[in-house]
Design a protein around this motif. Structure first.
Motif, mmCIF file in Angstrom:
data_model
loop_
_atom_site.group_PDB
_atom_site.id
_atom_site.type_symbol
_atom_site.label_atom_id
_atom_site.label_comp_id
_atom_site.label_asym_id
_atom_site.label_seq_id
_atom_site.Cartn_x
_atom_site.Cartn_y
_atom_site.Cartn_z
ATOM 1 N N ARG A 99 -14.448 45.331 -32.418
ATOM 2 C CA ARG A 99 -15.199 44.095 -32.174
ATOM 3 C C ARG A 99 -14.233 43.049 -31.617
ATOM 4 N N ASN A 100 -14.540 42.543 -30.424
ATOM 5 C CA ASN A 100 -13.759 41.438 -29.851
ATOM 6 C C ASN A 100 -14.569 40.163 -30.062
ATOM 7 N N ILE A 101 -14.145 39.335 -31.007
ATOM 8 C CA ILE A 101 -14.974 38.173 -31.359
ATOM 9 C C ILE A 101 -14.181 36.869 -31.323
ATOM 10 N N GLY A 102 -14.911 35.788 -31.108
ATOM 11 C CA GLY A 102 -14.290 34.459 -31.134
ATOM 12 C C GLY A 102 -14.927 33.638 -32.240
ATOM 13 N N ILE A 103 -14.187 32.655 -32.703
ATOM 14 C CA ILE A 103 -14.741 31.738 -33.704
ATOM 15 C C ILE A 103 -14.798 30.373 -33.038
ATOM 16 N N MET A 104 -16.009 29.832 -32.896
ATOM 17 C CA MET A 104 -16.177 28.609 -32.103
ATOM 18 C C MET A 104 -17.019 27.601 -32.865
ATOM 19 N N ALA A 105 -16.759 26.317 -32.652
ATOM 20 C CA ALA A 105 -17.515 25.276 -33.358
ATOM 21 C C ALA A 105 -17.061 23.901 -32.918
ATOM 22 N N HIS A 106 -17.794 22.900 -33.419
ATOM 23 C CA HIS A 106 -17.429 21.492 -33.279
ATOM 24 C C HIS A 106 -16.140 21.250 -34.087
ATOM 25 N N ILE A 107 -15.422 20.198 -33.750
ATOM 26 C CA ILE A 107 -14.192 19.869 -34.483
ATOM 27 C C ILE A 107 -14.539 19.640 -35.968
ATOM 28 N N ASP A 108 -13.693 20.169 -36.848
ATOM 29 C CA ASP A 108 -13.855 19.954 -38.295
ATOM 30 C C ASP A 108 -15.011 20.704 -38.954
ATOM 31 N N ALA A 109 -15.542 21.750 -38.290
ATOM 32 C CA ALA A 109 -16.615 22.521 -38.946
ATOM 33 C C ALA A 109 -16.006 23.599 -39.847
ATOM 34 N N GLY A 110 -14.693 23.850 -39.671
ATOM 35 C CA GLY A 110 -14.016 24.803 -40.559
ATOM 36 C C GLY A 110 -13.682 26.139 -39.914
ATOM 37 N N LYS A 111 -13.440 26.133 -38.581
ATOM 38 C CA LYS A 111 -13.116 27.388 -37.880
ATOM 39 C C LYS A 111 -11.827 28.006 -38.386
ATOM 40 N N VAL A 140 -25.718 20.399 -36.149
ATOM 41 C CA VAL A 140 -25.401 20.618 -34.729
ATOM 42 C C VAL A 140 -24.831 19.321 -34.174
ATOM 43 N N GLU A 141 -23.540 19.338 -33.816
ATOM 44 C CA GLU A 141 -22.866 18.131 -33.314
ATOM 45 C C GLU A 141 -22.613 18.290 -31.808
ATOM 46 N N PRO A 142 -22.197 17.202 -31.114
ATOM 47 C CA PRO A 142 -22.101 17.288 -29.651
ATOM 48 C C PRO A 142 -21.293 18.488 -29.140
ATOM 49 N N GLN A 143 -20.123 18.713 -29.736
ATOM 50 C CA GLN A 143 -19.294 19.816 -29.243
ATOM 51 C C GLN A 143 -19.907 21.174 -29.590
ATOM 52 N N SER A 144 -20.750 21.225 -30.654
ATOM 53 C CA SER A 144 -21.453 22.487 -30.961
ATOM 54 C C SER A 144 -22.338 22.854 -29.774
ATOM 55 N N GLU A 145 -22.977 21.823 -29.178
ATOM 56 C CA GLU A 145 -23.855 22.076 -28.028
ATOM 57 C C GLU A 145 -23.042 22.589 -26.845
ATOM 58 N N THR A 146 -21.860 22.004 -26.635
ATOM 59 C CA THR A 146 -21.019 22.413 -25.506
ATOM 60 C C THR A 146 -20.599 23.873 -25.645
ATOM 61 N N VAL A 147 -20.082 24.261 -26.825
ATOM 62 C CA VAL A 147 -19.608 25.644 -26.979
ATOM 63 C C VAL A 147 -20.782 26.619 -26.944
ATOM 64 N N TRP A 148 -21.940 26.189 -27.426
ATOM 65 C CA TRP A 148 -23.131 27.051 -27.392
ATOM 66 C C TRP A 148 -23.531 27.338 -25.946
ATOM 67 N N ARG A 149 -23.503 26.281 -25.113
ATOM 68 C CA ARG A 149 -23.834 26.471 -23.689
ATOM 69 C C ARG A 149 -22.813 27.376 -23.006
ATOM 70 N N GLN A 150 -21.529 27.228 -23.392
ATOM 71 C CA GLN A 150 -20.498 28.098 -22.798
ATOM 72 C C GLN A 150 -20.775 29.560 -23.166
ATOM 73 N N ALA A 151 -21.171 29.803 -24.417
ATOM 74 C CA ALA A 151 -21.475 31.174 -24.851
ATOM 75 C C ALA A 151 -22.711 31.704 -24.130
ATOM 76 N N ASP A 152 -23.705 30.825 -23.890
ATOM 77 C CA ASP A 152 -24.894 31.236 -23.123
ATOM 78 C C ASP A 152 -24.498 31.654 -21.710
ATOM 79 N N LYS A 153 -23.577 30.857 -21.123
ATOM 80 C CA LYS A 153 -23.157 31.106 -19.741
ATOM 81 C C LYS A 153 -22.546 32.503 -19.588
ATOM 82 N N TYR A 154 -21.747 32.907 -20.570
ATOM 83 C CA TYR A 154 -21.095 34.234 -20.496
ATOM 84 C C TYR A 154 -21.883 35.303 -21.255
#
Length: 696
Positions: free
Chosen positions: A8-20, A113-127
């Motif tokens: 499994r090749n996985i990433g851990i992504m989130a808004h700042i301070d969510a606990g990644k 769901v915080e602003p940066q959560s939306e950004t990383v979610w869109r990036q994951a959708d893109k790929y």
């Protein structure tokens, strides 16, 4: 090498301070990779190895590691990348998601769901990266699992399906009810969460569990006719494996996002998350064959994700290590590579020797003799490989799709304290620019100053810190400047003749062209050649295009670049002796300048999306301050114990905002900001900017 089904090749992504990073540290602990728990707030997190990360308690650079986990009698191999949450380091998320097969999106149970959560979610959708959601910090005051599930649905447009229900919230959070097995689990705090037990289902949760389990089983049965029949005849006959299989299918097809919960800091819920990675996230074999372009034929080609196929890999990150030198992180899509062998860089057409291959664990390396399809590693010994380039077999060249990186929005001028350090500074900046595609270095033609540009104040702050610590260069810095752009708002026709006689052969070019704003959605130069009858010979047309392309780097108002432009070359003439490619290139550049002045040029400034979380008492002061900063308020919504103010504000007004926000709110508010778009500057503002730039 392990069976690819179990990788499994996985990433851990989130808004700042969510606990990644805390979640990654727990994963390292429970998989036996680390023998003690690393903590972000103590600066002892394994994955945050940079001094700057340990001091600030944030992740700056994505770190990779490999761990093993046993699930259902199989030993799984996880290649994990922990990415930053701060928007200034969004490049790290972008390039990680490009090479990963799956991701864990972490949400704070309080912040949701915080602003940066939306950004990383869109990036994951893109790929097209399938993901699991993990609602972390369930032990915090104000934690609300179902509210976060709702926000994932409404704000991210996803289809979140809870596969766990929390037992208790805030201080009373103990564990979870697994909806697949219908069992309640609680974690033992004394063993750092290493042990967990099955307990009877709490009475007050039975109705909620029944409702959500029903939804889960219904949702699963919908996807499969045979299961649907079972569901109607005898719902209890649907087995765990049936449910897991269907959730996996729906997750891989990105129809659903399984949602889990826990508290990484309190060591609860991580083992279930590790099981879910094996159960629901894709192996390299689950993703489609990788597509690319053959550089020799310019035709699309595919590569099977197979060890026997020709070698192909994508370089997704370049880093400098004090001990081994430059490292190239790469993902192998097909074939295999032995240590000490040669690879072909399809983008440059050059061969590169890979003297050693490493498996990374944060900033430590374990040497490998060989790396195969589906794996992620780092190479040492190459001469010139850049981020986004394809490494492959010379006999079977292919160029894989690269990554697009956002443009920098902020610049500062730097100079070394002593003139003797000039070369040292130049070399250091070149190394840093090679590592980070969102960091740019250029020399200002007018002042001769070295200008560095990045994604935000924090980004440049870290760069300056690294110059001092890693490269031993002390610098003076100017005040931050905004990266403005220019645009034209009207379409004009222009006739440009370039003539030069210097005795002997002269220069001659004549172009009639139309210049105006590009069509909607088009970036860069939209070049249309409509010259008929050979009035301008075909061989000169690329030179005209090149002239316009280069001219776009310096607009007519203040020398800022243009993002897009449409040029239609209608007619022209040439001289059989005096005309050459350079004449037409120069003619295009002069024509661009003269035509742009007539095309109503305007300045564009970067607008930032801002979210401020503040106690109720300070809402008036914060909004008043934003109005003074030319901010456009979008909405004010209530969150747990605070108000969330959303606004769009020009970046030019936001320097030092964090400090002034602390002053206004006695240190009780915090803010997050990310780039939104470029907007036209008002006439008064434009005059003020030009005045300060040219001091007139």
């Amino acid at each position: 090498m392990s069976d690819l089904h179990l990788t499994r090749n996985i990433g851990i992504m989130a808004h700042i301070d969510a606990g990644k990073t805390t979640t990654t540290e727990r994963i390292l602990y429970y998989t036996g990779k680390n023998y003690k728990l690393g903590e972000t707030h103590e600066g002892s997190a394994t994955m945050d190895w940079m001094v700057q990360e340990q001091e600030r308690g944030i992740t700056i650079t994505s770190a990779a590691t490999t761990v093993y986990w046993n699930w259902k009698d199989n030993r799984y191999k996880y290649n994990i990348i922990d990415t930053p949450g701060h928007v200034d380091f969004t490049v790290e998320v972008e390039r990680s998601l490009r090479v990963l097969d799956g991701a864990i999106a972490i949400f704070c149970a309080v912040g949701g769901v915080e602003p940066q959560s939306e950004t990383v979610w869109r990036q994951a959708d893109k790929y097209k990266v399938p993901r699991i959601a993990f609602v972390n910090k369930m032990d915090r005051a104000g934690a609300d699992f179902f509210s976060v599930v709702n926000q994932i649905k409404e704000r991210l447009g996803a289809n979140p399906i809870p596969i766990e229900i929390p037992i208790g919230q805030e201080d009373l959070y103990k564990g979870v009810v697994n909806l697949i097995t219908n069992k309640a689990l609680i974690w033992d705090e004394e063993s750092n969460g290493t042990k967990f037990y099955e307990v009877p289902m709490p009475e007050d949760l039975k109705d909620t569990v029944a409702e959500y389990r029903q939804k889960l089983v219904e949702g699963v049965a919908e996807e499969n006719e045979e299961l649907m029949m079972k569901f109607f005849d005898d719902p209890d006959s649907i087995t765990e494996d049936d449910i897991i299989g269907e959730i996996r299918k729906a997750t891989l097809a990105m129809k659903i996002t399984p949602v889990m919960c826990g508290s990484a800091f309190k060591n609860k819920g991580i083992q279930s998350l590790l099981d879910a990675v094996a159960a629901f996230l894709p192996s390299p074999l689950d993703i489609n064959d990788v597509e690319g372009i053959n550089p020799k034929t310019d035709k699309p080609e595919t590569r099977k994700i197979d060890v026997k196929a020709p070698f192909s890999a994508l370089a997704f990150k370049i880093a400098t290590d004090p001990y081994v030198g430059r490292l190239c992180f790469f993902r192998v899509y097909s074939g295999s590579l032995d240590s000490g062998s040669y690879v072909y860089n399809a983008n440059t057409g050059k061969k590169e020797r890979i003297s050693r291959i490493m498996q990374m664990h944060s900033n430590k390396q374990n040497p490998l003799d060989r790396i195969e399809a589906g794996d992620i590693g780092a190479a040492v010994g190459f001469k010139e490989i850049k981020t986004g380039q394809t490494l492959c077999d010379e006999q079977h060249p292919i160029i894989l799709e690269s990554m697009k990186f956002p443009e920098p929005v902020i610049s500062i001028a730097v100079e070394p304290l002593t003139q003797g350090d000039m070369d040292k500074l130049t070399n250091a900046l070149m190394k840093l620019a090679e590592e980070d595609p969102t960091f740019r270095v250029k020399s200002d033609e007018v002042s001769g100053q070295t200008i560095i540009s990045g994604m935000g104040e924090l980004h440049l702050d870290i760069i300056l810190d690294r110059l001092r610590r890693e490269f031993g260069v002390e610098v003076n810095q100017g005040r931050p400047e905004v990266a403005y752009k220019e645009a034209i708002t009207q379409t004009v026709q222009h006739h440009e003749i370039y003539k030069k006689q210097t005795g002997g052969r002269g220069k001659f070019a004549d172009i009639l062209f139309e210049l105006g704003p590009a069509d909607e959605g088009v970036k860069g130069l939209q070049f249309i050649n409509e010259v008929k009858g050979g009035n301008i010979p075909k061989e000169f047309i690329p030179s005209i295009e090149k002239g316009f392309k280069e001219a776009m780097l310096n607009g007519v108002l203040a020398g800022y670049p243009l993002d897009s432009l449409k040029v239609r070359v209608i007619d022209g003439s040439f001289h059989p002796v005096d005309s050459d490619q350079l004449s037409f290139e120069v003619c295009a550049k002069i024509g661009f300048k003269n035509a742009c002045r007539k095309a109503a040029p305007v300045l564009l400034e970067p607008i930032m999306k801002l979210e401020v979380l503040t106690p109720d008492a300070y809402v008036g002061d914060v909004t008043g301050d934003l109005n003074r900063r030319r901010g456009m308020l979008e909405n004010v919504s209530a969150k747990v114990g605070v108000q969330a103010i959303h606004a769009k504000v020009p970046l030019e007004q936001m320097f030092g905002y964090v400090t002034s926000l602390r002053t206004i709110t006695s240190g009780r508010a915090n803010s997050t900001m990310e780039f939104s778009h470029y907007a036209v500057v008002s006439k008064d503002q434009q005059d003020a900017i030009l005045k300060s730039k040219y001091n007139y």
